[in-house]
Write a protein that holds these residues in place. Sequence first.
Motif, mmCIF file in Angstrom:
data_model
loop_
_atom_site.group_PDB
_atom_site.id
_atom_site.type_symbol
_atom_site.label_atom_id
_atom_site.label_comp_id
_atom_site.label_asym_id
_atom_site.label_seq_id
_atom_site.Cartn_x
_atom_site.Cartn_y
_atom_site.Cartn_z
ATOM 1 N N ALA A 146 3.625 5.695 -5.463
ATOM 2 C CA ALA A 146 3.586 5.638 -6.779
ATOM 3 C C ALA A 146 2.447 6.753 -7.376
ATOM 4 O O ALA A 146 2.927 7.331 -8.678
ATOM 5 N N ARG A 147 1.552 6.902 -6.837
ATOM 6 C CA ARG A 147 0.429 7.716 -7.245
ATOM 7 C C ARG A 147 0.950 9.030 -7.145
ATOM 8 O O ARG A 147 0.472 10.129 -7.887
ATOM 9 N N LYS A 148 2.111 9.370 -6.067
ATOM 10 C CA LYS A 148 2.631 10.579 -6.043
ATOM 11 C C LYS A 148 3.702 10.909 -6.855
ATOM 12 O O LYS A 148 4.395 11.916 -6.922
ATOM 13 N N GLY A 149 3.953 9.877 -7.784
ATOM 14 C CA GLY A 149 4.980 9.895 -8.856
ATOM 15 C C GLY A 149 6.357 9.806 -8.218
ATOM 16 O O GLY A 149 7.500 10.133 -8.774
ATOM 17 N N GLN A 191 0.949 -1.258 -0.078
ATOM 18 C CA GLN A 191 0.155 -0.095 -0.154
ATOM 19 C C GLN A 191 1.020 1.293 0.087
ATOM 20 O O GLN A 191 0.639 2.316 -0.817
ATOM 21 N N TRP A 229 8.411 7.329 -8.037
ATOM 22 C CA TRP A 229 8.745 5.898 -8.734
ATOM 23 C C TRP A 229 9.747 5.206 -7.946
ATOM 24 O O TRP A 229 9.852 3.942 -7.371
ATOM 25 N N ARG A 253 5.298 2.022 -15.081
ATOM 26 C CA ARG A 253 4.889 3.565 -15.010
ATOM 27 C C ARG A 253 6.080 4.314 -14.769
ATOM 28 O O ARG A 253 6.152 5.590 -15.368
ATOM 29 N N ARG A 307 2.214 1.736 -3.404
ATOM 30 C CA ARG A 307 1.071 2.483 -4.437
ATOM 31 C C ARG A 307 0.872 3.907 -4.030
ATOM 32 O O ARG A 307 0.738 4.761 -4.897
ATOM 33 N N THR A 308 0.809 4.266 -2.826
ATOM 34 C CA THR A 308 0.731 5.684 -2.366
ATOM 35 C C THR A 308 1.973 6.444 -3.107
ATOM 36 O O THR A 308 1.718 7.484 -3.546
ATOM 37 N N VAL A 333 4.805 -1.080 -11.592
ATOM 38 C CA VAL A 333 5.627 0.327 -11.107
ATOM 39 C C VAL A 333 6.823 0.471 -12.132
ATOM 40 O O VAL A 333 6.924 1.780 -12.543
ATOM 41 N N ARG A 357 -7.652 -2.738 -17.021
ATOM 42 C CA ARG A 357 -6.615 -2.462 -17.611
ATOM 43 C C ARG A 357 -6.023 -2.982 -18.759
ATOM 44 O O ARG A 357 -5.145 -2.561 -19.625
#
Length: 306
Positions: A172-175, A166, A177, A207, A169-170, A204, A265
């Motif tokens: 990654a959502r914020k960029g 988790q 990486w 992305r 993922r958090t 990831v 996806r």
Amino acid sequence: MPEFTLADPNGAVFRYEHGQTRVLGLVILQAGQTHLDRLLTDMEDLVQKLRSQGAAFDCVGVMSGPGASDYLRSRDAEAREAFRLLADPSFTVWGKLGVVAAPTAVVAGADHKVQWIKAGYGYDFVAGFHAQLVKALGLGGNADATVRVETLENTSSRARRDRHIQLARTLARKGRWELAIQELEKLRQADPNAVDVALELGEVLCRAGKNEAAVKLATEVTPESGRDKARSLLIRAWAGRQMGELDAAETLLVQALPLDPESARILYELGRVYEAKGDTSKALASYRGALAEVFGEADQVGTSQR
């Protein structure tokens, strides 16, 4: 409770080590979060109140994220002294504790065991933190009996792994990486056979544009379930499409779709491939199919790809 070392903007270091025998109160924050100034004022008042009663303990705030140091420099010296704020620009403490949201409050006893953890700034956040500090300090008579106590009990390896996923993922959502990749690579080192962690890392990597690494990882993994096999094929196709290998990507996605026909996806990625190849009608059909899955529609869209 894991050990950690952080510094304030002036370079003064705070170390939490297992050789110490003091109760720790820890509040994990993020610059720009809602109600931050109010929360800091409440924490400063709480710490001053307990210390005026002769309680000896450590209580610090950890300001996380790239803007942490700049924010802390804007705080006045009196506030920093009352409730010491430390900078954690790389989310180090998030990774150690598996934190996924700010604010998160933690109370660790003198035995270094986490006694309580709570995420999210609700009406009982400060009161709960105060009650648990009082309990850990052995001042039970002063605790607020109306506060609902939640003790951290789920410390299994599976729960810890889920928290790290988790967190990744958090990030990654914020960029973020590189930090997200680091979190997942730690889990991979601890359990190289964890298929879900490998697939999470593969996505990831896609992305982040690390396509060759994503393909290598997805090729090496050995998924058992149909859905995991589809996810592995998706990662290879996703990375391939980003490298311009459109025909190979289409082949992989067509193989993946029957294994997980409700995957929005896969349908979306198929649309990206068709769009890149100039096949507008197939691209639109795939995009509509992806939207139908996302919104739970029963329309039979994109059946030629299914």
